[in-house]
Scaffold this motif. Structure first.
Motif, PDB file in Angstrom:
ATOM      1  N   MET A   1     -10.660   6.287   4.416  1.00 57.08           N
ATOM      2  CA  MET A   1     -11.050   5.937   3.069  1.00 57.08           C
ATOM      3  C   MET A   1      -9.968   5.028   2.485  1.00 57.08           C
ATOM      4  O   MET A   1      -8.785   5.332   2.550  1.00 57.08           O
ATOM      5  N   LYS A   2     -10.410   3.908   1.879  1.00 55.24           N
ATOM      6  CA  LYS A   2      -9.448   3.013   1.246  1.00 55.24           C
ATOM      7  C   LYS A   2      -8.866   3.671   0.006  1.00 55.24           C
ATOM      8  O   LYS A   2      -9.569   4.322  -0.753  1.00 55.24           O
ATOM      9  N   THR A   3      -7.565   3.494  -0.179  1.00 55.69           N
ATOM     10  CA  THR A   3      -6.863   4.077  -1.318  1.00 55.69           C
ATOM     11  C   THR A   3      -5.940   3.034  -1.904  1.00 55.69           C
ATOM     12  O   THR A   3      -5.205   2.370  -1.181  1.00 55.69           O
ATOM     13  N   LEU A   4      -5.987   2.891  -3.232  1.00 49.97           N
ATOM     14  CA  LEU A   4      -5.074   2.004  -3.950  1.00 49.97           C
ATOM     15  C   LEU A   4      -3.865   2.834  -4.353  1.00 49.97           C
ATOM     16  O   LEU A   4      -4.002   3.913  -4.926  1.00 49.97           O
ATOM     17  N   ILE A   5      -2.668   2.334  -4.046  1.00 51.33           N
ATOM     18  CA  ILE A   5      -1.429   3.026  -4.397  1.00 51.33           C
ATOM     19  C   ILE A   5      -0.576   2.080  -5.245  1.00 51.33           C
ATOM     20  O   ILE A   5      -0.324   0.956  -4.845  1.00 51.33           O
ATOM     21  N   ILE A   6      -0.178   2.551  -6.416  1.00 50.91           N
ATOM     22  CA  ILE A   6       0.692   1.759  -7.285  1.00 50.91           C
ATOM     23  C   ILE A   6       2.067   2.426  -7.254  1.00 50.91           C
ATOM     24  O   ILE A   6       2.198   3.610  -7.552  1.00 50.91           O
ATOM     25  N   TYR A   7       3.084   1.632  -6.871  1.00 49.98           N
ATOM     26  CA  TYR A   7       4.435   2.167  -6.708  1.00 49.98           C
ATOM     27  C   TYR A   7       5.452   1.135  -7.177  1.00 49.98           C
ATOM     28  O   TYR A   7       5.145  -0.037  -7.329  1.00 49.98           O
ATOM     29  N   ASP A   8       6.689   1.594  -7.416  1.00 56.68           N
ATOM     30  CA  ASP A   8       7.728   0.679  -7.879  1.00 56.68           C
ATOM     31  C   ASP A   8       8.599   0.212  -6.713  1.00 56.68           C
ATOM     32  O   ASP A   8       8.317   0.524  -5.552  1.00 56.68           O
ATOM     33  N   ASP A   9       9.641  -0.550  -7.050  1.00 56.08           N
ATOM     34  CA  ASP A   9      10.513  -1.121  -6.015  1.00 56.08           C
ATOM     35  C   ASP A   9      11.312  -0.072  -5.258  1.00 56.08           C
ATOM     36  O   ASP A   9      11.893  -0.365  -4.208  1.00 56.08           O
ATOM     37  N   THR A  10      11.382   1.155  -5.778  1.00 55.28           N
ATOM     38  CA  THR A  10      12.109   2.216  -5.068  1.00 55.28           C
ATOM     39  C   THR A  10      11.187   3.009  -4.153  1.00 55.28           C
ATOM     40  O   THR A  10      11.645   3.893  -3.437  1.00 55.28           O
ATOM     41  N   GLY A  11       9.885   2.734  -4.225  1.00 58.88           N
ATOM     42  CA  GLY A  11       8.923   3.476  -3.422  1.00 58.88           C
ATOM     43  C   GLY A  11       8.288   4.648  -4.144  1.00 58.88           C
ATOM     44  O   GLY A  11       7.459   5.354  -3.590  1.00 58.88           O
ATOM     45  N   TYR A  12       8.671   4.848  -5.423  1.00 50.60           N
ATOM     46  CA  TYR A  12       8.092   5.950  -6.199  1.00 50.60           C
ATOM     47  C   TYR A  12       6.626   5.641  -6.494  1.00 50.60           C
ATOM     48  O   TYR A  12       6.295   4.570  -6.992  1.00 50.60           O
ATOM     49  N   ILE A  13       5.753   6.585  -6.166  1.00 50.53           N
ATOM     50  CA  ILE A  13       4.315   6.399  -6.374  1.00 50.53           C
ATOM     51  C   ILE A  13       3.947   6.851  -7.783  1.00 50.53           C
ATOM     52  O   ILE A  13       4.209   7.984  -8.171  1.00 50.53           O
ATOM     53  N   TYR A  14       3.319   5.951  -8.530  1.00 45.09           N
ATOM     54  CA  TYR A  14       2.871   6.250  -9.890  1.00 45.09           C
ATOM     55  C   TYR A  14       1.412   6.649  -9.929  1.00 45.09           C
ATOM     56  O   TYR A  14       0.999   7.437 -10.774  1.00 45.09           O
ATOM     57  N   LEU A  15       0.629   6.088  -9.050  1.00 46.17           N
ATOM     58  CA  LEU A  15      -0.807   6.334  -9.090  1.00 46.17           C
ATOM     59  C   LEU A  15      -1.399   6.045  -7.727  1.00 46.17           C
ATOM     60  O   LEU A  15      -1.010   5.088  -7.057  1.00 46.17           O
ATOM     61  N   GLN A  16      -2.325   6.893  -7.337  1.00 42.47           N
ATOM     62  CA  GLN A  16      -3.127   6.576  -6.165  1.00 42.47           C
ATOM     63  C   GLN A  16      -4.560   6.956  -6.478  1.00 42.47           C
ATOM     64  O   GLN A  16      -4.816   7.958  -7.141  1.00 42.47           O
ATOM     65  N   MET A  17      -5.485   6.094  -6.066  1.00 44.33           N
ATOM     66  CA  MET A  17      -6.891   6.380  -6.334  1.00 44.33           C
ATOM     67  C   MET A  17      -7.745   5.876  -5.194  1.00 44.33           C
ATOM     68  O   MET A  17      -7.435   4.889  -4.548  1.00 44.33           O
TER      69      MET A  17
END
Length: 92
Positions: A1-17
């Motif tokens: 399943m495709k998943t969108l992951i939003i993360y910062d330059d440190t690799g911290y994940i803020y959101l996945q959907m």
């Protein structure tokens, strides 16, 4: 399943959907703001700098709508009872 992951330059994940989502176009922006109780974030106005959050009233829940209808019905009933009493006591 495709998943969108939003993360910062440190690799911290803020959101996945997964499921239906829109892939970000260009850079990702952020904004810190206060969202008052009873309000929800509708969108961000990017036509101005700094960008401005667009807030709107939180929609009423079914329970809140029902409570309001009950209060209105009670007020109407009280008015009808008063009218009946006035007619019974001489029709003022």
């Amino acid at each position: 399943m495709k998943t969108l992951i939003i993360y910062d330059d440190t690799g911290y994940i803020y959101l996945q959907m997964s499921g239906m989502y829109q892939v970000p176009q260009g850079g990702i922006q952020y904004l810190e703001t206060e969202v008052s109780e009873g309000k929800i974030l509708k969108s961000i106005d990017i036509s101005k700098t700094p960008h401005i959050p667009i807030l709107e009233d939180m929609p009423k829940t079914d329970l809140e709508k029902t409570q309001n209808q009950l209060l209105e019905t009670q007020a109407q009933l009280a008015d009808l009872q008063e009218q009946i009493l006035l007619k019974e006591n001489g029709g003022m």
